[in-house]
Design a protein around this motif. Structure first.
Motif, PDB file in Angstrom:
ATOM      1  N   TYR A 330       4.302  -8.702  -0.050  1.00  0.00           N
ATOM      2  CA  TYR A 330       4.603  -8.983  -1.271  1.00  0.00           C
ATOM      3  C   TYR A 330       4.041  -8.064  -2.184  1.00  0.00           C
ATOM      4  N   ALA A 331       2.653  -7.587  -1.685  1.00  0.00           N
ATOM      5  CA  ALA A 331       2.220  -6.759  -2.042  1.00  0.00           C
ATOM      6  C   ALA A 331       3.540  -4.956  -2.478  1.00  0.00           C
ATOM      7  N   GLN A 332       3.888  -4.662  -1.266  1.00  0.00           N
ATOM      8  CA  GLN A 332       4.737  -3.747  -1.467  1.00  0.00           C
ATOM      9  C   GLN A 332       5.518  -3.957  -2.682  1.00  0.00           C
ATOM     10  N   LYS A 333       6.113  -5.252  -2.561  1.00  0.00           N
ATOM     11  CA  LYS A 333       7.358  -5.308  -4.062  1.00  0.00           C
ATOM     12  C   LYS A 333       6.872  -5.808  -5.420  1.00  0.00           C
ATOM     13  N   LEU A 334       4.929  -5.770  -5.307  1.00  0.00           N
ATOM     14  CA  LEU A 334       5.018  -6.075  -6.655  1.00  0.00           C
ATOM     15  C   LEU A 334       3.828  -4.481  -6.312  1.00  0.00           C
ATOM     16  N   GLY A 335       3.989  -4.201  -6.375  1.00  0.00           N
ATOM     17  CA  GLY A 335       3.404  -2.307  -6.257  1.00  0.00           C
ATOM     18  C   GLY A 335       2.069  -2.059  -6.206  1.00  0.00           C
ATOM     19  N   ALA A 336       1.518  -3.590  -5.596  1.00  0.00           N
ATOM     20  CA  ALA A 336       0.103  -3.815  -5.724  1.00  0.00           C
ATOM     21  C   ALA A 336      -0.754  -3.061  -4.789  1.00  0.00           C
ATOM     22  N   THR A 337      -1.678  -2.834  -4.445  1.00  0.00           N
ATOM     23  CA  THR A 337      -2.945  -2.408  -3.324  1.00  0.00           C
ATOM     24  C   THR A 337      -3.470  -3.098  -2.834  1.00  0.00           C
ATOM     25  N   LEU A 338      -3.416  -3.502  -1.536  1.00  0.00           N
ATOM     26  CA  LEU A 338      -3.183  -4.120  -0.757  1.00  0.00           C
ATOM     27  C   LEU A 338      -4.577  -4.334  -0.303  1.00  0.00           C
ATOM     28  N   SER A 339      -5.874  -4.428   0.018  1.00  0.00           N
ATOM     29  CA  SER A 339      -7.068  -4.083   0.858  1.00  0.00           C
ATOM     30  C   SER A 339      -8.075  -5.530   1.331  1.00  0.00           C
ATOM     31  N   SER A 340      -8.501  -5.618   2.644  1.00  0.00           N
ATOM     32  CA  SER A 340      -9.660  -6.390   3.208  1.00  0.00           C
ATOM     33  C   SER A 340     -10.609  -5.970   3.079  1.00  0.00           C
ATOM     34  N   PRO A 341     -11.088  -5.747   2.202  1.00  0.00           N
ATOM     35  CA  PRO A 341     -12.813  -5.432   2.071  1.00  0.00           C
ATOM     36  C   PRO A 341     -13.904  -5.134   2.972  1.00  0.00           C
ATOM     37  N   MET A 342     -14.655  -5.142   3.567  1.00  0.00           N
ATOM     38  CA  MET A 342     -15.774  -5.699   3.690  1.00  0.00           C
ATOM     39  C   MET A 342     -15.255  -6.209   5.832  1.00  0.00           C
ATOM     40  N   VAL A 343     -14.507  -5.768   6.201  1.00  0.00           N
ATOM     41  CA  VAL A 343     -13.666  -5.306   7.181  1.00  0.00           C
ATOM     42  C   VAL A 343     -14.573  -4.755   8.290  1.00  0.00           C
ATOM     43  N   SER A 344     -16.054  -3.691   7.629  1.00  0.00           N
ATOM     44  CA  SER A 344     -16.617  -2.547   8.374  1.00  0.00           C
ATOM     45  C   SER A 344     -17.521  -2.914   7.763  1.00  0.00           C
TER      46      SER A 344
END
Ligand SMILES: Cc1cc2nc3c(=O)[nH]c(=O)nc-3n(C[C@H](O)[C@H](O)[C@H](O)COP(=O)(O)O)c2cc1C
Ligand code: SF4
Ligand code: SF4
Ligand code: SF4
Ligand code: FES
Ligand code: FES
Lengths: 463, 160, 416
Positions: A330-344
């Motif tokens: 979905y993110a690719q389709k929207l050209g959006a940046t996908l992130s999952s912060p705090m995993v680190s």
């Protein structure tokens, strides 16, 4: 070790030479009663309930201390051995109150099962002659002890001495004055303490959290995976739907998986079921007001199309891999940046050497595998779409759409309710790379959509 | 409250360690020393012992509650332990018990208010050939008669 | 009555516990001979002597010693059992307080034979006053160079440590004793799957009774044949038999196995007190089946014949009861003992001892019925053969023999 054949109750079984007879009996569900043996704790031989007859041996032997040998012929039933068990059971009941109707363990009490099996319900022991012990002792860690119900199997004490090595519990005193206790003035206090409630074969140890909430025979147990950390401990979710009410979870219990968690889970994970029902986000909220789905979807489209600029999608690292994949597309389709912060961000205060992992996100491994980034772009964000990410970093976005399982303070233009993990299904990859499938367990009367369901609805709306 | 072993006891404990394959073996010897030092075994003493011999206090507490000679509560200065088992019972233990009860004004399990005497009944003292028998602290008194008991108690009362 | 003084030779000598006195009477004389032999030769002699353990079980000592590994990198240990808590038994106390050097000498030889350098003497806590005598003797032996780095100049280190119990009959059971010596509660261990030595912190360990060990010097000195001059073929040698209860002169008297029980009681015990008639004897410490006067008349004091009369030799501690004895009260007394002493580890014993005590109390309180007597017998069978150690089966034997042989007295209590 070699595999050999032995005969039990006229049937042939293959087993490893030198392994414990009782393990074989349990594996094949050949009913032998037992209290003290537990695969995680080993044999202690104190309850003497697991007696079987072994050809060539004069007296009955305890199966938990018998090693499998060539040409062994075992009998687990028959008048003789049943009589032996009935006798020992009767002694076990001598100082045990017959109060199953008010006992919390009723329904999952081995003592009760066994004496039903052996027809001993009416015991002829005079109440006044019983040895009386203390009832309702608060041991700490939400565990309550009723010494009169205890059969002194020492499972709980062996757990604290051999497994957690915290040594809070012990059997003190001698003879029929022996009882389970903590040191005077000390409490049961370790992060795994509540496992002793599951270990206790009778109703002597109960959980404050679960006591008298539900009769166990009303509960359904469904397999699942704890989402409390990246260990991914296997659990049972015990749940029930009472008439006119919603499906309710009453507790988590450990489910054996030798690859992952063995027999146990941590208390924090055990109690995390509460998050699945407390403070849930159930309404769709548009600009601070409840709205209908059609309205919400329209708003979703409007927010999406309200102008150009950077779109950022946040995904919680506790979402199932299938969900993350769908979001990624979905993110690719929207050209959006996908992130999952705090995993680190690791939670060292939570972690220990055993099960508890400093990685609190249960599917962090999948984030890594899918190559989802874990930091945030510096640019100005026009639209933020958040899939249940516990967004603690303050993100400055012009517009915010937020899918939430539980209510949060964070403001958003549009808030959409999301199914919790027990109401959805999918795969988690634990910290050791073990992939585990987690089925859907709970169906609410008025279900919140899952990520996948939302994705479909939102995209239909867009296209 | 805290508990510390005397220097002499600490030296004894260190010396004993070399006699055993593991310091854990010292729980009984240490409990004895603590009991002689304080006349009973306190929870603080149990903690201290645990540190010394590398055992969790709970394990030592379990040990202390298993053996009848360990007192987890203070007992009288003179702990009178009358044997109640068969040979003594056959040879007049009941009469001795009555005499002790009357003379001390105590029932088994009780201590005198001045803390001088505690009366208990115990199982066979391994002295059946000289029944009836009692033990006061570490000392055996054998072939008891009421007269003999009086003489013994008189001398203890004088001493205290 | 054949005089025999294998372990009691110095009992009547003034201050025989002192090293100097003991040496005047031959203490430590056999050490030289023993060290001249190889360990295996000593074990062979002990085996040939037929010496049987004197702690109650009567197990052949030689066979047990042979289980000890002669080549093992682990250390071996000897634990000498002086727990002596079986009611009616008070013989080991005589040895440690009247001839402690005989025990020390026996320990040195035994350790040499099983290649051990560390012996422990586990003494019941109550025996402190006798323990002190033994400790003084050990100290003297250290000072004299009999114990320590070099035993009498031989290249053999020998340390003896006294380990004091604290009031628990069950610690006389060998595995419970070792648990206690490991600093734990005295819980008997699960029985090993095959014949193997006991273990102490994982190391092979021999457990023998005080009197067994005290018999060793005599056997080394006089040879297996010398020992076999006493006793019977299957019960060679002697025992410090003990007598208590209703006899004129209770006490410890060493006698050879095979002595008729009746003769022993009359000769050493001076007969029944106050001219009364004999009613019953518990022959070998409380845990053996009680014998009626008729059975006593045909019993001889050895392992094989005590079995024939349906009892056991046990520790050889006889508790004699005259015609006035109330057998219900006597059983109650013993059940209280077992109730108090059960270690509480396994269910049939923990609950069975308490429950049988409670039932008999009910009978004595006049609240009992005939069914209660049957219930006691039923409890006996539940306790028999299903427990970790033989404590509970012994209780079963006691209950069965008392009720079986004196049922009328029990019935009288429930019908009155
Ligand atoms: C309940 C119980 C109590 C025992 N008490 C003693 C005891 O006090 N002294 C003793 O020497 N053996 C006692 N024994 C026997 C020991 O287990 C062990 O067999 C013995 O010490 C071995 O030594 P022996 O072969 O030289 O007799 C007891 C056994 C049982 C089951
Ligand atoms: S409390 Fe339960 S687990 Fe613990 S000893 Fe008693 S019966 Fe066994
Ligand atoms: S260790 Fe982690 S996965 Fe396991 S129960 Fe605890 S929180 Fe849940
Ligand atoms: S039989 Fe009795 S004494 Fe022996 S282990 Fe079991 S409870 Fe303990
Ligand atoms: S399970 Fe075997 S004795 Fe308890
Ligand atoms: S019965 Fe009292 S000392 Fe043995």
């Amino acid at each position: 070790m070699s595999q050999i054949d032995i005969v039990i109750d006229n049937m042939t079984f293959t087993a490893e030479k030198g392994s414990l007879l009782i393990d074989l009996l349990i594996k094949h569900d050949l009913k032998v009663p037992y209290f003290c043996y537990h695969e995680a704790l080993g044999a202690d031989g104190n309850c003497r309930m697991c007696m079987v007859e072994i050809e060539g041996q004069k007296r009955p032997q305890i199966a938990c201390d018998t090693l499998i040998k060539e040409e062994m012929v075992v009998r687990t039933k028959g008048e003789n051995i049943d009589g032996v068990r009935r006798d020992i059971l009767e002694l076990e009941l001598i100082n045990h109150p017959i109060d199953c109707p008010v006992c919390d363990q009723a329904g999952e009490c081995k003592l009760q099962d066994f004496y039903m099996d052996y027809g001993l319900y009416e015991s002829n022991i005079k109440q006044s002659d019983k040895v009386h012990h203390r009832k309702h002792i608060d041991l700490g860690s939400s565990v309550i002890l009723d010494q009169e119900r205890c059969v002194l199997c020492a499972r709980c004490t062996r757990f604290t001495s051999d497994i957690t090595k915290t040594h809070e519990l012990g059997i003190i005193g001698r003879g029929d004055h022996a009882c389970v206790s903590t040191m005077p003035g000390k409490k049961l206090d370790n992060p795994y303490a509540m496992n002793i409630v599951d270990l206790c074969p009778v109703g002597a140890l109960t959980s404050k959290d679960f006591r008298f909430q539900q009769r166990v025979w009303f509960l359904t147990s469904s397999p699942s995976i704890c989402h409390g950390c990246a260990k991914g401990c296997n659990i049972f979710i015990d749940h029930n739907r009472e008439k006119y009410k919603d499906e309710t979870i009453y507790r988590f219990r450990p489910r054996e998986n030798q690859q992952v968690n063995g027999f146990f889970i941590c208390d924090e994970g055990r109690l995390s079921y509460k998050k699945l029902q407390d403070n849930r986000q159930l309404d769709m909220i548009l600009n601070g007001k409840s709205c209908e789905e059609a309205e919400a979807l329209e708003a979703y489209r409007n927010l999406l199309e309200a102008g150009s600029g950077k779109i950022v999608i946040l995904a919680d690292a506790n979402l199932y891999t299938e969900e993350l994949e769908m979001i990624q597309i979905y993110a690719q389709k929207l050209g959006a940046t996908l992130s999952s912060p705090m995993v680190s961000d690791l939670d060292d205060a939570f972690a220990d050497e055993w099960l508890k992992s400093s990685q609190r996100a249960s599917n962090a491994k999948a984030i890594e595998k899918l190559g989802i980034m874990t930091d945030l772009p510096d640019e100005k964000i026009a639209l933020l779409i958040n899939f249940n990410h516990p967004n603690t970093v303050s993100i400055d976005a012009e517009r915010v759409i937020s899918f939430r399982t539980n209510q949060q303070k964070e403001p958003a233009d549009l808030i959409l309710p999301l199914a919790v993990f027990s109401e959805s299904s999918g795969t988690l990859t634990n910290e050791d790379g073990i992939e585990q499938y987690c089925p859907k367990v709970i169906t609410r009367n008025d279900p919140a959509p899952t990520v996948i369901e939302w994705m479909i609805r939102c995209q239909e709306e867009v296209e | 409250m805290s508990f510390e072993f005397t220097k002499e006891n600490l030296e004894k404990i260190e010396a004993l360690k070399s006699r055993y394959p593991s310091p854990k073996a010292l729980s009984l010897p240490c409990l004895w020393m603590a009991q002689y030092q304080e006349r009973y075994i306190s929870l603080e003493a149990i903690e201290t012992i645990g540190d010394l011999i590398d055992l969790p206090p709970m394990e030592i507490y379990r040990v202390a509650t298993f053996y009848t000679m360990f007192n987890l509560e203070p007992v009288g200065k003179y702990h009178i332990q009358l044997c109640k088992t068969l040979s003594c019972a056959l040879c007049g233990k009941a009469e001795m018990l009555n005499h002790l009860k009357n003379r001390l004004g105590l029932s088994p399990g009780e201590s005198s208010s001045d803390g001088a005497f505690t009366l208990t009944q115990v199982e066979c003292l391994g002295s059946c050939g000289t029944a009836p028998v009692m033990q006061i602290n570490d000392q055996y008194y054998e072939n008891l008669t009421p007269e003999k008991i009086d003489i013994i108690l008189d001398s203890l009362e004088e001493g205290s | 009555m054949k005089a025999c003084q294998i372990v009691s030779r110095k009992f009547h000598i003034d201050q025989s516990y002192r090293l100097e006195t003991a040496k005047e009477h031959g203490a430590y004389n056999t050490l030289k001979e023993a060290f001249a032999l190889s360990p295996v030769e000593i074990i062979k002699t002990i085996k040939e002597s037929g010496l049987r353990g004197k702690g109650g079980g009567g197990a052949p000592a030689g066979a047990k010693w042979m289980l000890m590994p002669q080549d093992d990198e682990r250390s071996s240990y000897l634990a000498v059992n002086c727990d002596e808590s079986e009611p009616g038994t008070f013989k080991d106390r005589e040895i440690i307080s009247k001839d402690p050097h005989l025990l020390i000498e026996g320990i040195i030889i035994t350790c040499y034979a099983i290649k051990s350098h560390d012996a422990y003497i586990y003494i019941r806590g109550e025996y402190y006053q006798f323990q002190k005598i033994l400790q003084e003797a050990i100290d003297e032996a250290y000072t004299a160079g009999i114990l320590g780095e070099r035993v009498r100049g031989e290249a053999y280190r020998m340390d003896i440590t006294i380990h004091r119990g604290a009031g628990a009959y069950i610690c006389g059971e060998k595995s419970a004793l070792l648990e206690s010596m490991e600093g734990k509660r005295g819980h008997p261990r699960l029985k090993p799957k095959q014949k193997e030595p006991e273990w102490y912190f994982g190391n092979p360990t021999l457990v023998n009774n005080v009197e067994t060990i005290a018999s060793i010097p005599y056997i080394i000195k006089h040879g297996a044949e010398g020992y076999r001059e006493f006793g019977t073929e299957r019960s060679p040698g002697t025992l410090l038999f003990a007598m208590s209860g209703h006899v004129e002169t209770p006490g410890i008297y060493e006698a050879e196995f095979g002595t008729p029980m009746f003769d022993y009681i009359n000769y050493y015990g001076g007969g029944i007190r106050n001219g009364k008639k004999l009613k019953a004897v518990i022959p070998g410490g409380a845990s053996t089946a009680v014998l009626t006067a008729d059975e006593v008349a045909c019993a001889t004091l050895d392992y094989e014949h005590m079995r024939v009369v349906g009892s056991a030799l046990g520790t050889g501690g006889m508790i004699v009861m005259d015609e006035d004895t109330d057998m219900v009260e006597a059983l109650k007394n013993l059940l209280e003992f077992y109730h108090h002493e059960s270690c509480g580890q396994c269910t049939p014993c923990r609950e069975g001892t308490g429950w049988s005590d409670t039932i008999l109390q009910r009978v004595l309180d006049g609240r009992g019925s005939s069914e209660d007597i049957d219930k006691l017998l039923e409890l006996a069978s539940i306790m028999d053969g299903k427990t970790i150690c033989v404590f509970a089966p012994a209780v079963a034997i006691v209950i069965r023999s008392f009720i079986g042989k004196f049922r009328d007295e029990f019935e009288a209590k429930v019908t009155a």
